[in-house]
Design an enzyme around this catalytic site. Structure first.
Site, mmCIF file in Angstrom:
data_model
loop_
_atom_site.group_PDB
_atom_site.id
_atom_site.type_symbol
_atom_site.label_atom_id
_atom_site.label_comp_id
_atom_site.label_asym_id
_atom_site.label_seq_id
_atom_site.Cartn_x
_atom_site.Cartn_y
_atom_site.Cartn_z
ATOM 1 N N HIS A 364 0.833 -1.201 0.000
ATOM 2 C CA HIS A 364 0.000 0.000 0.000
ATOM 3 C C HIS A 364 0.867 1.250 0.000
ATOM 4 O O HIS A 364 0.591 2.213 -0.722
ATOM 5 C CB HIS A 364 -0.895 0.028 1.245
ATOM 6 C CG HIS A 364 -1.613 -1.263 1.501
ATOM 7 N ND1 HIS A 364 -2.050 -1.632 2.748
ATOM 8 C CD2 HIS A 364 -1.964 -2.277 0.668
ATOM 9 C CE1 HIS A 364 -2.632 -2.818 2.686
ATOM 10 N NE2 HIS A 364 -2.588 -3.225 1.440
ATOM 11 N N ARG A 507 -10.551 1.471 -12.714
ATOM 12 C CA ARG A 507 -10.438 0.029 -12.452
ATOM 13 C C ARG A 507 -11.219 -0.286 -11.184
ATOM 14 O O ARG A 507 -11.035 0.374 -10.162
ATOM 15 C CB ARG A 507 -8.970 -0.377 -12.276
ATOM 16 C CG ARG A 507 -8.782 -1.868 -12.040
ATOM 17 C CD ARG A 507 -7.305 -2.237 -11.915
ATOM 18 N NE ARG A 507 -6.716 -1.737 -10.681
ATOM 19 C CZ ARG A 507 -5.415 -1.841 -10.385
ATOM 20 N NH1 ARG A 507 -4.589 -2.395 -11.247
ATOM 21 N NH2 ARG A 507 -4.942 -1.370 -9.244
ATOM 22 N N GLU A 606 -4.127 -9.797 -17.287
ATOM 23 C CA GLU A 606 -3.014 -10.004 -16.357
ATOM 24 C C GLU A 606 -2.655 -11.471 -16.201
ATOM 25 O O GLU A 606 -1.692 -11.797 -15.506
ATOM 26 C CB GLU A 606 -3.376 -9.420 -14.987
ATOM 27 C CG GLU A 606 -3.652 -7.928 -15.021
ATOM 28 C CD GLU A 606 -4.284 -7.418 -13.738
ATOM 29 O OE1 GLU A 606 -3.538 -6.929 -12.875
ATOM 30 O OE2 GLU A 606 -5.522 -7.511 -13.607
ATOM 31 N N ASN A 629 2.718 -5.792 -14.912
ATOM 32 C CA ASN A 629 3.384 -6.284 -13.704
ATOM 33 C C ASN A 629 2.954 -7.706 -13.370
ATOM 34 O O ASN A 629 3.786 -8.590 -13.131
ATOM 35 C CB ASN A 629 3.069 -5.368 -12.522
ATOM 36 C CG ASN A 629 3.589 -3.962 -12.729
ATOM 37 O OD1 ASN A 629 4.448 -3.728 -13.573
ATOM 38 N ND2 ASN A 629 3.071 -3.017 -11.974
ATOM 39 N N CYS A 677 -0.384 -1.092 -19.328
ATOM 40 C CA CYS A 677 -0.093 -0.257 -18.167
ATOM 41 C C CYS A 677 0.744 -1.066 -17.191
ATOM 42 O O CYS A 677 0.609 -2.276 -17.079
ATOM 43 C CB CYS A 677 -1.369 0.273 -17.536
ATOM 44 S SG CYS A 677 -2.124 -0.709 -16.288
#
Length: 747
Positions: A364, A507, A606, A629, A677
């Protein structure tokens, strides 16, 4: 614990205090201490071994062993009985040292004559400083009281080392908190920062270690503990209306604050001659040492509670660490073991940089640091014990390196680096309003990632064409309770207002894995990154998803709305999420609320499985965004939180680029808009290669838009694609080498 033993212990500590009070150099003090302890323990040998570096112990003083071995005898961590004590952080007591597992004979010390061995770690708050050893010729097993007494002395030695008592003639130890320190960590947010240390939890330095009046010290301890308990009870009273989990944490906190065992151990330490502060810190050091040995998460959290309570108690006893009267520097670099997103947001953009002893790439705090564009280095070992408030510090977020109290040469080189970066930013500002149009005539859409209202001003300053990813989970993570629908709809409306008509892609809630809500019961999963997270949580908790979708519709207030669902692994999940949107639209229509002028519903790609979804999925989805990622970690089976493997696999690996090409081809065939992204979209070389293989929309942190636009405007994507294809045809594992050679020749 016998009165005779307590008297003897206080006598030994009294003599030790007298030695430490003398005006003498560090080596002389160590020599006097070993002689004193040998006399008091009635042993022929006492030796002090200190760490020269993280893995090497050195004999720094001895009474009884060969004096010529001092500063010459060294051993690795774990080597011999001394190294074993240092590695485990636990005392070792044996009446037959040569027969004990791990024994290593060092001929130069002349210790072959001594049978008995007792070694205790010299450590402070989990930081290992060395080992204190006593030995005797007779086969003697030291009593528990004797071991305890030597542990108390070792604790005093650790504190005196912290205060610089062993610095000076003979160079027994380097002056702590004065010399330059290089700490290597890991990059969590790129960028460079120069400033002064601001400790999130200021260190408490105990200066009065030894006390003459045990009764007075116990009275001080009891008064401080009572103040601590009142404070904990006050926190509990404020939290009575809160959620169950928060109350459970505070109840556990109160249980420790009222622990009779904790109090008894500290009172015993005081009876031996320690001050109240020293007794608290001795028990805190013991708890920290236990933490490193405990793998069970629940027990670690409980030890963390005890550690935090000890810090609070030390601040009450010493009056140190309170923020009143202490001014934050004008150029603060925040130092902490770890920090939550809400605490980090409280500091806001005042911070120049952040260095965490723990932390994670996807934590976070990292997400917030990226949103605020603050350089962040994580896994910076020992930073909280090495740094003091006000220390000059340099943070290199690009390399994951921290220079604490840097020398003139390093500071000058760092200033030059920052000056070059500032010049580059000026160059990027000159092309801010120009399109990312390549030499071959292709225009690439560059958008920014965001998650906070504080990000939105970067739309103008960065030259972004819109928001390609707005992370809605941050508003859930920084609260101690579930946000209300009205709060969310107001936020989403403000985001769209700030975007000024530019496209914003929201999102939906991406929680789970490393993003756990404080008010949501955690799930015990062996591999949370591949577990119950993102859209899976939303579909299993449709009430939360429906509430968020309604908030998005109301926030749009009739304007165009773009929403994408995270971590979709198969078509059925996207269809189910789209059905939830249909239900939300129907409800809003009945309630008479305006519906979006246009609605785009996309998915984040993803997982490799979605790349092989049926053609009908690609034809039905409004747009796709590759989440680089996660996709990379699943493609290479390399956890991006694991420093051992995450850097082993290159984004420009031929296999990965070929896989991405296949996704581009499918989207071109179905006419599905496709973007990318993630961190790699914001790295100029990687971004150029992604554009070369056909990606036309890249979303990144605002600070990356200038560098990416600059390289794209000077690149012919057709030539770059040819270089990539040639490297692929040659069988290169990665195209990076060929691409870098090509770019060096052009720029």
């Amino acid at each position: 614990m016998s009165e005779t033993f307590q008297t003897d212990s206080r006598q030994m500590l009294g003599r030790l205090r007298a030695v430490l009070a003398e005006d003498a150099g560090g080596q002389t003090r160590l020599d006097q201490i070993t002689r004193l302890i040998a006399e008091e323990m009635r042993t022929e040998v006492c030796s002090i071994y200190l760490f020269r570096d993280e893995d090497t112990l050195e004999l720094c003083a001895t009474e009884g062993l060969n004096p010529d071995a001092v500063h010459k005898t060294r051993m690795k961590l774990g080597e011999g009985l001394v190294g074993r004590v240092a590695r485990t952080g636990r005392a070792l007591n044996t009446d037959n040292a040569p027969a004990t597992r791990g024994f290593r004979y060092m001929a130069e010390t002349g210790e072959e004559a001594y049978s008995s061995f007792m070694g205790v770690p010299v450590q402070r708050l989990g930081e290992k400083l060395g080992v204190l050893v006593v030995q005797s010729r007779e086969a003697r097993h030291f009593s528990e009281e004797e071991v305890y007494a030597v542990e108390v002395v070792a604790m005093v030695l650790a504190e005196m080392a912290e205060l610089g008592a062993f610095v000076g003639e003979g160079a027994a130890m380097s002056a702590r908190h004065q010399q330059s320190v290089l700490i290597r960590g890991a990059t969590a947010q790129e960028g460079a920062a120069r400033g002064h240390v601001w400790l999130h939890e200021p260190r408490v330095v105990v200066t009065n270690l030894i006390a003459e009046d045990p009764d007075q010290e116990i009275a001080r301890l009891n008064a401080a503990v009572e103040e601590l308990r009142v404070g904990v009870d006050r926190m509990l009273s404020f939290a009575r209306s809160g959620d169950k989990e928060q109350l459970e944490v505070l109840e556990a906190y109160r249980m420790f604050a009222n622990s009779k065992g904790w109090m008894r151990r500290m009172e015993e330490d005081i009876q031996l001659g320690l001050s109240a502060e020293a007794a608290v810190e001795k028990e805190q050091s013991t708890a920290r040492a236990r933490m490193s040995q405990v793998s069970d998460a629940y027990l670690r959290h409980r030890l963390d509670d005890l550690d935090d309570l000890s810090n609070r108690l030390l601040r009450i006893l010493t009056g140190q660490g309170n923020e009143a009267g202490v001014d934050m520097p004008t150029d603060p670099i925040l130092i902490a073991r770890n920090i939550g997103p809400a605490e980090l947001l409280d500091y806001g953009r005042r911070l120049r940089g952040i260095v965490l002893e723990e932390g994670a790439v996807g934590s976070h705090a990292t997400i917030v640091a990226r949103a605020l564009a603050i350089p962040l280095v994580i896994h910076a070992r020992r930073i909280t014990t090495e740094a003091l408030n006000g220390d000059p510090i340099l943070v290199d977020g690009d390399q994951g390196v921290v220079h604490l109290r840097p020398g003139d040469t390093i500071a000058a080189a760092f200033r030059d680096k920052m000056a070059m970066q500032a010049k580059a930013q000026e160059r990027y500002a000159s092309i801010r309003d120009k399109p990312a149009k390549t030499l071959c005539g292709r225009t690439i859409s560059l958008t920014m990632n965001a998650g906070l209202m504080a990000d939105l001003p970067s739309l103008e300053g960065s030259g972004a064409e819109g928001v390609g990813l707005f992370r809605t989970e941050l508003q859930f993570l920084i609260r101690s309770h579930m946000p209300k629908r009205a709060e969310l709809s107001e936020l989403y409306a403000r985001v769209m207002d700030a975007a000024g008509g530019r496209r914003v892609v929201f999102r939906t809630l991406d929680i789970g894995s490393d993003k756990v809500l404080a008010y949501m019961k955690p799930t015990d999963e062996p591999n949370p990154a591949m577990g119950w997270r993102a859209v899976r949580v939303g579909l299993d908790k449709p009430g939360v998803m429906r509430m968020q979708l309604q908030a998005l519709i109301r926030g749009a207030a009739g304007r165009p709305l773009s929403v994408m669902f995270p971590f979709v692994a198969q078509r059925a999940e996207y269809d189910a999420a789209r059905a939830e949107m249909d239900k939300a639209l129907a409800r809003e229509r009945i309630l008479g609320h305006p519906l979006p002028e246009t609605l785009e519903l996309g998915a984040m790609l993803e997982t490799p499985s979605l790349a092989f979804a049926p053609d009908s999925f690609y034809e039905n989805v409004d747009f796709l965004s590759i989440g680089g990622n996660d996709l990379k970690q699943f493609f290479f089976a390399a956890d991006r939180e694991n420093e051992r493997v995450r850097r082993r696999y290159d984004t420009l690996n031929v296999s990965f680029l070929t896989f991405l090409r296949s996704i581009v081809a499918r989207c071109e065939a179905s006419g599905t808009p496709l973007g990318f992204c993630g961190e790699d979209a914001g790295r100029p070389v990687e971004a150029a290669c992604l554009a070369a293989i056909g990606l036309r929309n890249l979303s990144m942190r605002p600070a990356s838009i200038g560098p990416v636009k600059s390289i794209l405007r000077r690149t012919d994507l057709r030539e770059l694609n040819r270089i990539i294809e040639e490297a692929t045809a040659r069988g290169d594992q990665s195209v990076r080498g060929a691409v870098m050679e090509y770019l060096r020749g052009k720029f």
